[in-house]
Design a protein around this motif. Sequence first.
Motif, PDB file in Angstrom:
ATOM      1  N   PRO B  29       0.744  -1.370   0.063  1.00 10.98           N
ATOM      2  CA  PRO B  29      -0.012  -0.075   0.103  1.00 10.98           C
ATOM      3  C   PRO B  29       0.826   1.382  -0.070  1.00 10.98           C
ATOM      4  O   PRO B  29       1.896   1.355   0.610  1.00 10.98           O
ATOM      5  CB  PRO B  29      -0.798  -0.263   1.447  1.00 10.98           C
ATOM      6  CG  PRO B  29       0.052  -1.137   2.050  1.00 10.98           C
ATOM      7  CD  PRO B  29       0.690  -1.960   1.154  1.00 10.98           C
ATOM      8  N   GLY B  62      -2.181   1.995   3.374  1.00 12.19           N
ATOM      9  CA  GLY B  62      -3.116   1.204   3.701  1.00 12.19           C
ATOM     10  C   GLY B  62      -4.107   1.821   4.560  1.00 12.19           C
ATOM     11  O   GLY B  62      -4.983   1.351   5.214  1.00 12.19           O
ATOM     12  N   ASP B 183      -2.568  -0.561  -5.436  1.00 20.47           N
ATOM     13  CA  ASP B 183      -2.109  -0.098  -4.191  1.00 20.47           C
ATOM     14  C   ASP B 183      -2.890   0.877  -3.842  1.00 20.47           C
ATOM     15  O   ASP B 183      -2.894   1.586  -2.514  1.00 20.47           O
ATOM     16  CB  ASP B 183      -0.683   0.355  -4.614  1.00 20.47           C
ATOM     17  CG  ASP B 183       0.297  -0.646  -4.745  1.00 20.47           C
ATOM     18  OD1 ASP B 183      -0.013  -2.046  -4.259  1.00 20.47           O
ATOM     19  OD2 ASP B 183       1.657  -0.493  -5.224  1.00 20.47           O
ATOM     20  N   THR B 215      -4.877  -1.762   0.946  1.00 20.43           N
ATOM     21  CA  THR B 215      -4.794  -0.891  -0.059  1.00 20.43           C
ATOM     22  C   THR B 215      -5.007   0.685   0.510  1.00 20.43           C
ATOM     23  O   THR B 215      -6.049   1.008   1.169  1.00 20.43           O
ATOM     24  CB  THR B 215      -5.931  -1.181  -1.045  1.00 20.43           C
ATOM     25  OG1 THR B 215      -6.093  -2.305  -1.435  1.00 20.43           O
ATOM     26  CG2 THR B 215      -6.249  -0.393  -2.390  1.00 20.43           C
TER      27      THR B 215
END
Lengths: 249, 287
Positions: B29, B62, B183, B215
């Motif tokens: 991420p 993330g 990502d 993600t």
Amino acid sequence: MTVAADLLKWLVGISTLMVFWEIAGRQAWLGDGLPPLSGVFDYANEPRSTELLLRSAGITATNASYGFVIGSLIGTLIACSGQIWRPLKQGLDTLSTFVNAIPLIALGPLMIVTVGEQFTPMATAALAVFFAVLVATLGGFERVPNVHRDVTRAYGTTHWRALLLVQFPNALPSLIDGLKLGVSTAVLGAILGEWFGAPAGLGVLIVSSMQNFQINLLWSAAIIGTVMSGAAYFLLALLQARLLRRLGL
Amino acid sequence: MISNTSHAQTLRASAGEPEKAESASSTSPSEIALTNVSKTFALGKGQTLDAVSNVDLNIAGGEFIALIGASGCGKSTLLRMIAGLEDPSQGSITIAGQSPEDCIKRHKLGIAMQEHGLMPWLSAWNNVAMPFRLAGLPIDKKRVDELLALVELADFAQAMPKQLSGGMKQRVSIARALVLKPDVLILDEPFGALDAVTRRLMNNELQRIWSQQPTTTILVTHSVEEAVFLADRICLMSPRPGRLELIEEVELNRPRGLDTMHEPEFRQILAKLTTALDDVCTQGSRQ
Ligand SMILES: Nc1ncnc2c1ncn2[C@@H]1O[C@H](COP(=O)(O)OP(=O)(O)OP(=O)(O)O)[C@@H](O)[C@H]1O
Ligand SMILES: [Mg+2]
């Protein structure tokens, strides 16, 4: 379905016109220049004239077909190349705005001196189709929805893949509209090209019958030319309807 | 600027999904940094329109960010700039230290816009597979099937977009956004066409997908409830020109389920943000 409905409307219109023509011819409203339609048919039915008309029509159809294929291929390719190579796009967009103002008839003599009498009909047909298809396809590319452009860009694609996967399918309905328009201009372009001095074809027949005052022959040739371009138009309309249904558009 | 890295990581660790370690190896991420980002549109005749003004935001790798604000305040414009679809007039945006264009070139961005943007000539399945084709990658058929199942459209794989309802089309578009395991995931009001029940179910699904696959996600939504349920942090934008008015941390444990929405903390944050949103919007209209 809609194509069939269109065809029906056309048939009704044409029948009315034919009846009117027959009356006008019999009453000689326009003098010798407009004989009754039945007289034209009788003339065309004589074996000698049938043979001559069909041979000429065949030549014109061949010229128009080659012109159609060449013109639409080049038109599509050039329109597409503007999507791959951006600087070209500007020039093409400018060209497409004044293409309709270019008189095909003025280009005929130029064709004679460049490609020769034999190939002038094909060349004028191709040119007419080229313009129609180029303008239509460029218009189709303009109508790609913005959200499709965004999605295409967000996945990091190349110009080529964007063209094949997104732009071209989006432009396809317009392109087919252009082909539909182009197929009748192809017949017209071929006849015009033959007019300028090709060895044979409907255009040649029209010029010679005009000079020799063979009114029935002149009308027969004109009618066959019209029927040819009309038939080609409907063939393409049929194809278009099928394709669009296939594509779910 | 508050950095939320440790917070997001703690939350993820407590989620403790077994598949997580495996999928984490394939993607990383990306953190996103927005520095003093503004966008001014030229409207012609010398007129301009300030859509976004001086946005500073650091998004941890993330992290799940929700962006709320009145209609026309510049949320979509901000998203489009992060997605590299629009250049900022001022300031800079980096994704994992590089430009958004770079993220796009590596096919690491997933996007679902306000309009579904499906290709009408392709079936649902082929629409979900589209990013593979656009990116020039071999189509992972299993992955496409998996995502269609995830958005509960496995039975409609061969249906054409015009045969699908508005909400189904949006679900296809979400599946398409996720198919390359991005990502960075950018979602602009993706559930707008769904009814309340389906919307909650889809929120729950998205929450589940997101906790399995780290993600960095930015979601624009008009539903404060949705924002609170999904996000680690909620950014409230002022009316045009859009500025970040308030950034609220959502300290609800993960994984969150449908029952989370009944917890008192959830109700509390929801009430606080709804009030803040109302305040910001009415201030704008009084000016
Ligand atoms: N390409 C553009 N050219 C000119 N103005 C634009 C453009 N895109 C957006 N705007 C303007 O920028 C402002 C913000 O638009 P934006 O789409 O970002 O709003 P939004 O917050 O997403 O609204 P909504 O919640 O209704 O989707 C609006 O006033 C809009 O008119
Ligand atoms: Mg918007």
